[in-house]
Design a protein around this motif. Sequence first.
Motif, mmCIF file in Angstrom:
data_model
loop_
_atom_site.group_PDB
_atom_site.id
_atom_site.type_symbol
_atom_site.label_atom_id
_atom_site.label_comp_id
_atom_site.label_asym_id
_atom_site.label_seq_id
_atom_site.Cartn_x
_atom_site.Cartn_y
_atom_site.Cartn_z
ATOM 1 N N ASP A 44 -11.311 -5.363 -2.053
ATOM 2 C CA ASP A 44 -10.893 -3.964 -2.178
ATOM 3 C C ASP A 44 -11.416 -3.419 -3.500
ATOM 4 O O ASP A 44 -11.219 -4.033 -4.547
ATOM 5 C CB ASP A 44 -9.362 -3.905 -2.133
ATOM 6 C CG ASP A 44 -8.811 -2.506 -2.316
ATOM 7 O OD1 ASP A 44 -9.549 -1.529 -2.114
ATOM 8 O OD2 ASP A 44 -7.622 -2.399 -2.660
ATOM 9 N N ASP A 45 -12.114 -2.296 -3.433
ATOM 10 C CA ASP A 45 -12.582 -1.608 -4.632
ATOM 11 C C ASP A 45 -11.731 -0.353 -4.796
ATOM 12 O O ASP A 45 -12.112 0.742 -4.387
ATOM 13 C CB ASP A 45 -14.065 -1.264 -4.483
ATOM 14 C CG ASP A 45 -14.665 -0.661 -5.734
ATOM 15 O OD1 ASP A 45 -13.906 -0.235 -6.626
ATOM 16 O OD2 ASP A 45 -15.898 -0.618 -5.820
ATOM 17 N N ARG A 60 -13.021 3.028 -6.299
ATOM 18 C CA ARG A 60 -13.926 3.768 -5.419
ATOM 19 C C ARG A 60 -13.303 4.053 -4.054
ATOM 20 O O ARG A 60 -13.921 4.701 -3.221
ATOM 21 C CB ARG A 60 -15.234 2.992 -5.253
ATOM 22 C CG ARG A 60 -16.010 2.959 -6.563
ATOM 23 C CD ARG A 60 -17.252 2.103 -6.531
ATOM 24 N NE ARG A 60 -18.065 2.286 -5.360
ATOM 25 C CZ ARG A 60 -18.900 1.372 -4.888
ATOM 26 N NH1 ARG A 60 -19.036 0.209 -5.495
ATOM 27 N NH2 ARG A 60 -19.609 1.602 -3.804
ATOM 28 N N ARG A 61 -12.081 3.528 -3.819
ATOM 29 C CA ARG A 61 -11.359 3.723 -2.564
ATOM 30 C C ARG A 61 -12.145 3.223 -1.357
ATOM 31 O O ARG A 61 -12.275 3.895 -0.336
ATOM 32 C CB ARG A 61 -10.956 5.189 -2.399
ATOM 33 C CG ARG A 61 -10.022 5.672 -3.506
ATOM 34 C CD ARG A 61 -9.632 7.129 -3.399
ATOM 35 N NE ARG A 61 -9.253 7.566 -2.078
ATOM 36 C CZ ARG A 61 -8.038 7.411 -1.523
ATOM 37 N NH1 ARG A 61 -7.085 6.809 -2.185
ATOM 38 N NH2 ARG A 61 -7.800 7.866 -0.304
ATOM 39 N N ILE A 62 -12.672 1.978 -1.503
ATOM 40 C CA ILE A 62 -13.455 1.341 -0.437
ATOM 41 C C ILE A 62 -12.909 -0.064 -0.204
ATOM 42 O O ILE A 62 -12.638 -0.796 -1.157
ATOM 43 C CB ILE A 62 -14.949 1.247 -0.802
ATOM 44 C CG1 ILE A 62 -15.535 2.640 -1.027
ATOM 45 C CG2 ILE A 62 -15.724 0.508 0.280
ATOM 46 C CD1 ILE A 62 -16.957 2.624 -1.546
ATOM 47 N N PHE A 114 -13.812 -3.695 1.792
ATOM 48 C CA PHE A 114 -14.877 -4.472 2.417
ATOM 49 C C PHE A 114 -14.239 -5.533 3.302
ATOM 50 O O PHE A 114 -13.211 -6.112 2.949
ATOM 51 C CB PHE A 114 -15.760 -5.134 1.354
ATOM 52 C CG PHE A 114 -16.439 -4.134 0.467
ATOM 53 C CD1 PHE A 114 -17.649 -3.578 0.830
ATOM 54 C CD2 PHE A 114 -15.846 -3.739 -0.719
ATOM 55 C CE1 PHE A 114 -18.270 -2.635 0.006
ATOM 56 C CE2 PHE A 114 -16.452 -2.802 -1.551
ATOM 57 C CZ PHE A 114 -17.668 -2.252 -1.184
ATOM 58 N N ALA A 127 -18.032 -1.744 5.190
ATOM 59 C CA ALA A 127 -17.378 -1.067 4.071
ATOM 60 C C ALA A 127 -16.664 0.132 4.677
ATOM 61 O O ALA A 127 -17.259 0.910 5.419
ATOM 62 C CB ALA A 127 -18.397 -0.615 3.037
ATOM 63 N N ILE A 142 -14.020 3.448 3.901
ATOM 64 C CA ILE A 142 -13.339 4.276 2.900
ATOM 65 C C ILE A 142 -11.861 4.392 3.277
ATOM 66 O O ILE A 142 -11.497 4.351 4.447
ATOM 67 C CB ILE A 142 -13.991 5.668 2.744
ATOM 68 C CG1 ILE A 142 -13.960 6.450 4.057
ATOM 69 C CG2 ILE A 142 -15.405 5.549 2.224
ATOM 70 C CD1 ILE A 142 -14.396 7.883 3.916
ATOM 71 N N TYR A 143 -11.028 4.512 2.268
ATOM 72 C CA TYR A 143 -9.578 4.586 2.476
ATOM 73 C C TYR A 143 -9.187 5.657 3.493
ATOM 74 O O TYR A 143 -8.260 5.473 4.270
ATOM 75 C CB TYR A 143 -8.859 4.883 1.161
ATOM 76 C CG TYR A 143 -8.659 3.720 0.225
ATOM 77 C CD1 TYR A 143 -9.375 2.534 0.326
ATOM 78 C CD2 TYR A 143 -7.739 3.821 -0.802
ATOM 79 C CE1 TYR A 143 -9.183 1.488 -0.552
ATOM 80 C CE2 TYR A 143 -7.522 2.779 -1.701
ATOM 81 C CZ TYR A 143 -8.254 1.614 -1.562
ATOM 82 O OH TYR A 143 -8.048 0.586 -2.439
#
Length: 82
Positions: free
Chosen positions: A30-31, A34-36, A38, A58, A60-61
């Motif tokens: 979880d990044d 960046r609200r991404i 994987f 990937a 996005i939230y």
Amino acid sequence: MFKPGDYIKVEFVKESTGESEWMWVEVSSDDSPRRIVFGRRDSEPVVNTDLRRGIELAVIYDNIREHRASASFKPVEAGSHP
């Protein structure tokens, strides 16, 4: 927010037809800044057969509709009913 082994439900839309299906993705990382998220697709596709099970993604939230911690997730086998 999301931990490795958690599951997220994501809508996948087939651009050529507009058909969509909801699929589970197993989180690998979880990044948050960046609200991404994987992870890998953990459901067999019916509509989007070009996105096979196990493919790395990937997400996005904003596209996440449901989240389940790994300890509470019990996948349903294909052909069985909950």
